[in-house]
Motif scaffolding. Sequence first.
Motif, PDB file in Angstrom:
ATOM      1  N   TYR A   1       0.797  -1.234  -0.006  1.00 23.62           N
ATOM      2  CA  TYR A   1      -0.029   0.036   0.093  1.00 23.62           C
ATOM      3  C   TYR A   1       0.863   1.456  -0.086  1.00 23.62           C
ATOM      4  O   TYR A   1       0.555   2.291  -0.450  1.00 23.62           O
ATOM      5  CB  TYR A   1      -0.838   0.071   1.088  1.00 23.62           C
ATOM      6  N   HIS A   2       1.995   1.082   0.708  1.00 22.80           N
ATOM      7  CA  HIS A   2       2.894   2.417   0.565  1.00 22.80           C
ATOM      8  C   HIS A   2       3.323   2.912  -0.822  1.00 22.80           C
ATOM      9  O   HIS A   2       3.992   4.209  -0.813  1.00 22.80           O
ATOM     10  CB  HIS A   2       4.234   2.061   1.491  1.00 22.80           C
ATOM     11  N   GLY A   3       2.908   2.229  -1.816  1.00 26.19           N
ATOM     12  CA  GLY A   3       3.224   2.521  -3.346  1.00 26.19           C
ATOM     13  C   GLY A   3       1.803   3.216  -3.979  1.00 26.19           C
ATOM     14  O   GLY A   3       1.990   4.181  -4.686  1.00 26.19           O
ATOM     15  N   LEU A   4       0.830   2.555  -3.663  1.00 27.44           N
ATOM     16  CA  LEU A   4      -0.224   2.818  -4.075  1.00 27.44           C
ATOM     17  C   LEU A   4      -0.807   4.333  -3.729  1.00 27.44           C
ATOM     18  O   LEU A   4      -1.214   5.108  -4.477  1.00 27.44           O
ATOM     19  CB  LEU A   4      -1.640   1.947  -3.848  1.00 27.44           C
ATOM     20  N   ALA A   5      -0.997   4.423  -2.544  1.00 26.60           N
ATOM     21  CA  ALA A   5      -1.474   5.895  -1.965  1.00 26.60           C
ATOM     22  C   ALA A   5      -0.734   6.878  -2.598  1.00 26.60           C
ATOM     23  O   ALA A   5      -1.245   8.021  -3.078  1.00 26.60           O
ATOM     24  CB  ALA A   5      -1.551   5.893  -0.469  1.00 26.60           C
ATOM     25  N   PRO A   6       0.598   6.914  -2.332  1.00 29.89           N
ATOM     26  CA  PRO A   6       1.517   8.213  -2.688  1.00 29.89           C
ATOM     27  C   PRO A   6       1.358   8.432  -4.240  1.00 29.89           C
ATOM     28  O   PRO A   6       1.516   9.475  -4.619  1.00 29.89           O
ATOM     29  CB  PRO A   6       2.974   8.053  -2.287  1.00 29.89           C
ATOM     30  N   SER A   7       1.384   7.291  -4.928  1.00 29.56           N
ATOM     31  CA  SER A   7       1.334   7.593  -6.435  1.00 29.56           C
ATOM     32  C   SER A   7      -0.029   8.025  -6.831  1.00 29.56           C
ATOM     33  O   SER A   7       0.106   8.885  -7.761  1.00 29.56           O
ATOM     34  CB  SER A   7       1.612   5.943  -7.283  1.00 29.56           C
ATOM     35  N   ARG A   8      -1.100   7.811  -6.161  1.00 31.64           N
ATOM     36  CA  ARG A   8      -2.399   8.544  -6.451  1.00 31.64           C
ATOM     37  C   ARG A   8      -2.407   9.899  -6.243  1.00 31.64           C
ATOM     38  O   ARG A   8      -2.796  10.876  -7.119  1.00 31.64           O
ATOM     39  CB  ARG A   8      -3.632   7.775  -5.971  1.00 31.64           C
ATOM     40  N   LEU A   9      -1.915  10.215  -5.144  1.00 33.27           N
ATOM     41  CA  LEU A   9      -1.891  11.562  -4.639  1.00 33.27           C
ATOM     42  C   LEU A   9      -1.098  12.187  -5.278  1.00 33.27           C
ATOM     43  O   LEU A   9      -1.132  13.512  -5.387  1.00 33.27           O
ATOM     44  CB  LEU A   9      -1.824  11.844  -2.776  1.00 33.27           C
ATOM     45  N   ALA A  10       0.225  12.132  -5.700  1.00 31.39           N
ATOM     46  CA  ALA A  10       1.304  12.506  -6.247  1.00 31.39           C
ATOM     47  C   ALA A  10       0.626  13.010  -7.723  1.00 31.39           C
ATOM     48  O   ALA A  10       1.067  14.431  -7.870  1.00 31.39           O
ATOM     49  CB  ALA A  10       2.487  11.848  -6.387  1.00 31.39           C
ATOM     50  N   ARG A  11      -0.088  12.253  -8.442  1.00 30.38           N
ATOM     51  CA  ARG A  11      -0.595  12.630  -9.573  1.00 30.38           C
ATOM     52  C   ARG A  11      -1.571  13.817  -9.369  1.00 30.38           C
ATOM     53  O   ARG A  11      -1.644  14.686 -10.148  1.00 30.38           O
ATOM     54  CB  ARG A  11      -1.087  11.462 -10.227  1.00 30.38           C
ATOM     55  N   LYS A  12      -2.403  13.688  -8.317  1.00 30.92           N
ATOM     56  CA  LYS A  12      -3.440  14.525  -8.175  1.00 30.92           C
ATOM     57  C   LYS A  12      -2.938  15.980  -7.960  1.00 30.92           C
ATOM     58  O   LYS A  12      -3.543  16.767  -8.429  1.00 30.92           O
ATOM     59  CB  LYS A  12      -4.228  14.076  -6.945  1.00 30.92           C
ATOM     60  N   VAL A  13      -1.940  16.108  -7.053  1.00 30.34           N
ATOM     61  CA  VAL A  13      -1.230  17.441  -6.547  1.00 30.34           C
ATOM     62  C   VAL A  13      -0.160  17.769  -7.551  1.00 30.34           C
ATOM     63  O   VAL A  13       0.297  18.966  -7.355  1.00 30.34           O
ATOM     64  CB  VAL A  13      -1.011  17.544  -5.153  1.00 30.34           C
ATOM     65  N   GLY A  14       0.305  17.082  -8.446  1.00 27.42           N
ATOM     66  CA  GLY A  14       1.407  17.430  -9.423  1.00 27.42           C
ATOM     67  C   GLY A  14       2.757  17.280  -8.815  1.00 27.42           C
ATOM     68  O   GLY A  14       3.558  17.964  -9.483  1.00 27.42           O
ATOM     69  N   VAL A  15       2.957  16.388  -7.794  1.00 27.17           N
ATOM     70  CA  VAL A  15       4.161  16.202  -7.522  1.00 27.17           C
ATOM     71  C   VAL A  15       4.930  14.939  -8.062  1.00 27.17           C
ATOM     72  O   VAL A  15       4.117  13.942  -8.257  1.00 27.17           O
ATOM     73  CB  VAL A  15       4.456  15.941  -5.858  1.00 27.17           C
ATOM     74  N   PRO A  16       6.086  15.236  -8.610  1.00 19.71           N
ATOM     75  CA  PRO A  16       6.470  13.813  -9.601  1.00 19.71           C
ATOM     76  C   PRO A  16       7.021  12.945  -8.385  1.00 19.71           C
ATOM     77  O   PRO A  16       7.454  13.106  -7.283  1.00 19.71           O
ATOM     78  CB  PRO A  16       7.671  14.480 -10.419  1.00 19.71           C
ATOM     79  N   TYR A  17       6.621  11.712  -8.896  1.00 26.99           N
ATOM     80  CA  TYR A  17       7.196  10.532  -7.925  1.00 26.99           C
ATOM     81  C   TYR A  17       8.054   9.657  -8.980  1.00 26.99           C
ATOM     82  O   TYR A  17       7.951   9.465  -9.948  1.00 26.99           O
ATOM     83  CB  TYR A  17       6.199   9.973  -7.471  1.00 26.99           C
ATOM     84  N   PHE A  18       8.897   8.891  -8.277  1.00 27.19           N
ATOM     85  CA  PHE A  18       9.785   7.782  -8.735  1.00 27.19           C
ATOM     86  C   PHE A  18       9.380   6.628  -8.132  1.00 27.19           C
ATOM     87  O   PHE A  18       9.132   6.534  -6.988  1.00 27.19           O
ATOM     88  CB  PHE A  18      11.148   8.223  -8.721  1.00 27.19           C
ATOM     89  N   VAL A  19       9.616   5.634  -8.808  1.00 28.40           N
ATOM     90  CA  VAL A  19       9.488   4.413  -8.044  1.00 28.40           C
ATOM     91  C   VAL A  19      10.877   3.329  -8.219  1.00 28.40           C
ATOM     92  O   VAL A  19      11.529   3.094  -9.356  1.00 28.40           O
ATOM     93  CB  VAL A  19       8.659   3.067  -8.803  1.00 28.40           C
ATOM     94  N   PHE A  20      11.459   2.960  -6.936  1.00 26.17           N
ATOM     95  CA  PHE A  20      12.742   2.104  -6.927  1.00 26.17           C
ATOM     96  C   PHE A  20      12.338   0.652  -6.379  1.00 26.17           C
ATOM     97  O   PHE A  20      12.033   0.565  -5.364  1.00 26.17           O
ATOM     98  CB  PHE A  20      13.532   2.788  -5.858  1.00 26.17           C
ATOM     99  N   PRO A  21      12.206  -0.062  -7.316  1.00 29.80           N
ATOM    100  CA  PRO A  21      11.595  -1.307  -6.942  1.00 29.80           C
ATOM    101  C   PRO A  21      12.527  -2.479  -6.266  1.00 29.80           C
ATOM    102  O   PRO A  21      12.065  -3.381  -5.561  1.00 29.80           O
ATOM    103  CB  PRO A  21      11.311  -2.239  -8.514  1.00 29.80           C
ATOM    104  N   HIS A  22      13.885  -2.047  -6.221  1.00 26.91           N
ATOM    105  CA  HIS A  22      14.991  -2.871  -5.513  1.00 26.91           C
ATOM    106  C   HIS A  22      14.751  -4.525  -5.640  1.00 26.91           C
ATOM    107  O   HIS A  22      14.933  -4.967  -4.909  1.00 26.91           O
ATOM    108  CB  HIS A  22      14.669  -2.482  -3.780  1.00 26.91           C
ATOM    109  N   GLY A  23      14.944  -4.613  -7.125  1.00 31.65           N
ATOM    110  CA  GLY A  23      14.661  -6.014  -7.544  1.00 31.65           C
ATOM    111  C   GLY A  23      13.430  -6.866  -7.526  1.00 31.65           C
ATOM    112  O   GLY A  23      13.294  -7.958  -7.766  1.00 31.65           O
ATOM    113  N   MET A  24      12.362  -6.061  -6.982  1.00 30.27           N
ATOM    114  CA  MET A  24      10.920  -6.702  -6.795  1.00 30.27           C
ATOM    115  C   MET A  24      10.203  -7.016  -8.281  1.00 30.27           C
ATOM    116  O   MET A  24       9.332  -7.752  -7.958  1.00 30.27           O
ATOM    117  CB  MET A  24      10.278  -6.070  -5.706  1.00 30.27           C
ATOM    118  N   LEU A  25      10.977  -6.583  -9.196  1.00 32.89           N
ATOM    119  CA  LEU A  25      10.157  -7.075 -10.503  1.00 32.89           C
ATOM    120  C   LEU A  25      10.756  -8.055 -11.095  1.00 32.89           C
ATOM    121  O   LEU A  25      10.589  -8.571 -12.045  1.00 32.89           O
ATOM    122  CB  LEU A  25      10.112  -5.851 -11.373  1.00 32.89           C
TER     123      LEU A  25
END
Length: 169
Positions: A100-124
Amino acid sequence: GAISETGFCLMRLLHVIHTLNPASGGTAEAVRNFVSHPGESTQAVLTLDHSSAPWRSCASEVYCLGPGKGRYGYTRALPLWLARNLENYDAAIIHGCWQYHGLAPSRLARKVGVPYFVFPHGMLDPYFRRASRVKHLKKMAYWRFEKAILVNARRVLFTCYEERARGQE
């Protein structure tokens, strides 16, 4: 951000991670390294750890909102905190996937216009598809949300070319 004495822009970065617990492995260690060597930026950490967790003192700004529910880490506190504070940051870096710590900030960042980056650390890495059939099935259910998080990120950050190639398989 503000301008430093050296003339560089002082960015305010928010690192979002499920836990800073050292027992959780490399992702927590990576975040600790980022915030202990901030360079020309101010870095804060947002985590789903409990406020009494002994490992929370890795940076001057650590916000503990947990614990979240179950392994997914759902908590209403996360979107509430982000709604009040995310605009104070120049960018957010989401560390890890599938929680969940990925879903909530990604949604709100898009809404308020703050760019976000994802660092999967090998999880993909596709290795995990073969290693545990049960985990793979669970991740397939999450993929609808996870794919949107990755697609809408400003960038997906990888530690090396091999991780990037495996993450795209």
